[in-house]
Design a protein around this motif. Sequence first.
Motif, mmCIF file in Angstrom:
data_model
loop_
_atom_site.group_PDB
_atom_site.id
_atom_site.type_symbol
_atom_site.label_atom_id
_atom_site.label_comp_id
_atom_site.label_asym_id
_atom_site.label_seq_id
_atom_site.Cartn_x
_atom_site.Cartn_y
_atom_site.Cartn_z
ATOM 1 N N THR A 237 -3.695 5.595 2.390
ATOM 2 C CA THR A 237 -5.141 5.752 2.582
ATOM 3 C C THR A 237 -5.822 4.394 2.440
ATOM 4 O O THR A 237 -5.217 3.410 1.996
ATOM 5 N N ALA A 238 -7.100 4.349 2.800
ATOM 6 C CA ALA A 238 -7.886 3.122 2.654
ATOM 7 C C ALA A 238 -7.947 2.704 1.195
ATOM 8 O O ALA A 238 -7.941 1.513 0.875
ATOM 9 N N ARG A 239 -7.970 3.669 0.313
ATOM 10 C CA ARG A 239 -8.004 3.379 -1.128
ATOM 11 C C ARG A 239 -6.738 2.637 -1.555
ATOM 12 O O ARG A 239 -6.807 1.704 -2.361
ATOM 13 N N ASP A 240 -5.591 3.047 -1.022
ATOM 14 C CA ASP A 240 -4.329 2.379 -1.343
ATOM 15 C C ASP A 240 -4.347 0.924 -0.862
ATOM 16 O O ASP A 240 -3.887 0.023 -1.559
ATOM 17 N N VAL A 241 -4.889 0.706 0.319
ATOM 18 C CA VAL A 241 -4.960 -0.647 0.878
ATOM 19 C C VAL A 241 -5.902 -1.506 0.043
ATOM 20 O O VAL A 241 -5.579 -2.649 -0.299
ATOM 21 N N ARG A 242 -7.069 -0.970 -0.322
ATOM 22 C CA ARG A 242 -8.022 -1.732 -1.137
ATOM 23 C C ARG A 242 -7.427 -2.096 -2.491
ATOM 24 O O ARG A 242 -7.693 -3.165 -3.029
ATOM 25 N N LYS A 243 -6.614 -1.213 -3.027
ATOM 26 C CA LYS A 243 -6.012 -1.418 -4.342
ATOM 27 C C LYS A 243 -5.075 -2.630 -4.368
ATOM 28 O O LYS A 243 -5.035 -3.372 -5.347
ATOM 29 N N ARG B 120 -4.993 -5.078 -1.908
ATOM 30 C CA ARG B 120 -5.510 -6.158 -1.050
ATOM 31 C C ARG B 120 -5.576 -7.508 -1.763
ATOM 32 O O ARG B 120 -5.090 -8.513 -1.243
ATOM 33 N N ALA C 211 0.835 -1.204 0.000
ATOM 34 C CA ALA C 211 0.000 0.000 0.000
ATOM 35 C C ALA C 211 0.868 1.251 0.000
ATOM 36 O O ALA C 211 0.538 2.250 -0.649
#
Length: 82
Positions: free
Chosen positions: A65-71, A73, A47
Amino acid sequence: MPQQTLYPRGTLKKIVKAHSNKPLSKNVDILIFLNYTLFLQDLMREASISAKQNRSGTRGGAGITARDVRKVREGVLRKYKG
């Protein structure tokens, strides 16, 4: 004063045993905890790389950010699927 553990060993063993229906080794909870820790470390590293690549043209950045983690995952989960 008794030493505090990082997680409830007995509870973790009961949960794993209920889902696996197989005999467990004495220290299986430690192995699960270590694998989980390595997973989180890889997830945050990926991330972080993703965040740096996405913000290369901007000044500074807000960190991960949460977006980076979701990307990242799915890729990291695939690596740890067993």
